[in-house]
Design an enzyme around this catalytic site. Structure first.
Site, PDB file in Angstrom:
ATOM      1  N   SER A  20       0.756  -1.204  -0.049  1.00  0.00           N
ATOM      2  CA  SER A  20      -0.082   0.083  -0.154  1.00  0.00           C
ATOM      3  C   SER A  20       0.889   1.190  -0.147  1.00  0.00           C
ATOM      4  O   SER A  20       2.449   1.299   0.371  1.00  0.00           O
ATOM      5  CB  SER A  20      -1.191  -0.028   1.316  1.00  0.00           C
ATOM      6  OG  SER A  20      -0.283  -0.066   2.544  1.00  0.00           O
ATOM      7  N   THR A  21       0.474   2.074  -0.431  1.00  0.00           N
ATOM      8  CA  THR A  21       1.009   3.667  -0.769  1.00  0.00           C
ATOM      9  C   THR A  21       1.949   3.934   0.493  1.00  0.00           C
ATOM     10  O   THR A  21       2.888   4.435   0.733  1.00  0.00           O
ATOM     11  CB  THR A  21       0.177   4.684  -1.083  1.00  0.00           C
ATOM     12  OG1 THR A  21      -0.628   4.924  -0.258  1.00  0.00           O
ATOM     13  CG2 THR A  21      -0.274   4.279  -2.673  1.00  0.00           C
TER      14      THR A  21
END
Length: 465
Positions: A10-11
């Site tokens: 995930s970012t």
């Protein structure tokens, strides 16, 4: 054993040491090598959270699972796949359906061993417990809120609006609710009320009420929120438990008026209906092409007993202008339409069917070529000819091409996907219709047809099951 390697970041954690895509992939490749597993494909979701399973890479993997290309799914850690025990349980069930195993490279989650299957069984039990516990917590919270006089509904009912989290009367709409109850007390029936509410020439009604249906009006007349109550358990999910408490909002009608109206409503509900649709085989699949409402069967004339189909909204609220259609006329249109469909399918056979089969085969070949190109890009990465970033860009582009191609392939496959049984039913539909009784006709219709949309006395559209 053909393995699917699934990686995700995930970012917000992409830069964390040990969780990068390259780090995950390196560990998974090493694990496959130690087990002598063949890597079928790599499925990556970059910048995607684990809040649900709707991710492009994961969905592509699921498509390959359903097509029986894979034997095992391997992840670096379980949280790379999901953090939700219910999602995990559903995912494992889908794998089991297609005889695919699951393994975490760094944890005990492993459906290929007895210990791993034990943990998966525990996960299933936890998933069931979580669903039941969540439902119980929600129910307890709603009951507590009702007992405090608070409403649990997400939307304010017509005539109210939320202000600071509290229900307050909504000006002209609240006045209209009071007028509806007053007219009902005066003897106005629901059909007369609907004609009045849907009068587009009345400038007082049009801006605030919109289009009313029979169900909308009935819901308003039966909703005790207007008498100052709040309730829990009115819907179908209440398991028989209904709680009604005085609310802390301002009522629009007094309780005596409410009780009197409910007595009138109950008296009308207990009156026997004069018409029914049980002997009309097309009810359930017929839809009005003008307003979208279901169509019902109705007999007119005590002596002639002429049978019609009509829009249920026209029957209840007079807000639809689709004309009555004689049953024999509609039956003839549908028989003709089904005959046309059969002839189209029959004519597809030689040149057209072959053309569609060739088109489907061409699309299948393109899908296979995409798989080969994936393998070549992964080989280039392994040999150090391209960087990981470039490989992911290439694989993402191929994934977009695959999804687009599968979307184009689906309607082509469906067009030539009639079974022999269905084709025989289409061919003999007119004969079956003439010889069958009402119950048999309804069975044949439900087997072949998903919906029939009626636009006029000369135009229908059939969506097959």
């Amino acid at each position: 054993m053909k393995a699917a390697l699934y990686t995700r970041v995930s970012t917000d954690i992409q830069a964390e040491e040990g969780f990068s895509l390259d780090a995950q992939l390196s560990r998974l490749r090493a694990y496959c090598e130690s087990q002598a597993w063949e890597i079928y494909d790599i499925y990556t979701d970059e910048g995607e959270s684990a809040k649900n399973l709707q991710r492009p890479g994961l969905q592509r993997m699921m498509a390959h699972i359903q097509e029986h290309h894979l034997d095992i799914v391997l992840v670096y850690r379980l949280d790379r796949l999901t953090r939700n025990v219910v999602d995990l349980h559903n995912f494992i069930q889908e794998l089991e359906k297609h005889n695919v195993s699951f393994k975490s490279a760094t944890e005990v989650f492993d459906t290929t061993s007895a210990m791993g299957r034990l943990f998966i069984t525990i996960v299933a039990a936890l998933a069931q417990w979580e669903r039941e516990n969540l439902g119980e917590r929600v129910r307890m919270g709603q009951v507590e809120k009702i007992q405090q006089g608070k409403r649990t509904g997400a939307h304010a009912p017509f005539g109210y609006r939320y202000e600071g989290g509290e229900l307050v009367p909504d000006g002209p709409a609240a006045q209209l609710v009071q007028d509806i109850f007053a007219k009902y007390l005066q003897g106005w029936g629901t059909m007369r009320l609907l004609r009045w509410l849907n009068d587009t020439t009345d400038p007082k009604l049009t801006p605030i009420s919109g289009r009313w249906s029979q169900n909308t009006l009935r819901y308003l007349l039966d909703n005790d929120v207007y008498a100052g109550y709040v309730r829990y358990g009115f819907g179908s999910r209440s398991k028989g438990e209904t709680i009604i408490e005085p609310g802390d909002h301002q009522p629009l009608i007094d309780k005596a008026t409410w009780k009197h109206i409910q007595k009138l409503r109950q008296k009308k509900k207990s009156s026997p209906s004069r018409s029914g649709t049980g002997s009309y085989p097309l009810t359930g699949v017929l839809r009005c092409g003008r307003c979208g409402a279901p169509m019902i069967g109705k007999a007119k004339g005590h002596k002639t007993g002429r049978r019609y189909y009509m829009c249920s909204e026209r029957n209840s609220s007079r807000t639809c202008d689709l004309p009555y259609i004689r049953e024999f006329i509609l039956n003839a249109m549908i028989r003709k339409e089904i005959q046309n469909i059969y002839e189209e399918q029959d004519n597809i056979d030689k040149p057209k069917r072959m053309e569609l089969k060739n088109l489907k085969q061409s699309m299948d070949s393109k899908l296979e070529e995409i798989e080969r190109r994936r393998s070549r890009w992964k080989d280039a990465f392994e040999e150090g000819l391209i960087e990981a970033v470039e490989m992911r860009e290439r694989l993402d582009a191929l994934q977009e091409q695959e999804l687009e191609l599968r979307a184009q392939r689906e309607p082509v496959a469906k067009e030539i996907d009639y079974s022999e049984v269905e084709l025989k039913l289409l061919k003999s539909f007119s004969r079956i219709w003439q010889e069958a009784n009402m119950h048999e006709k309804k069975q044949v219709v439900n087997l072949l047809v998903r919906s029939i949309t009626v636009y006029s006395v000369t135009q229908v559209s059939i969506a097959f099951a």
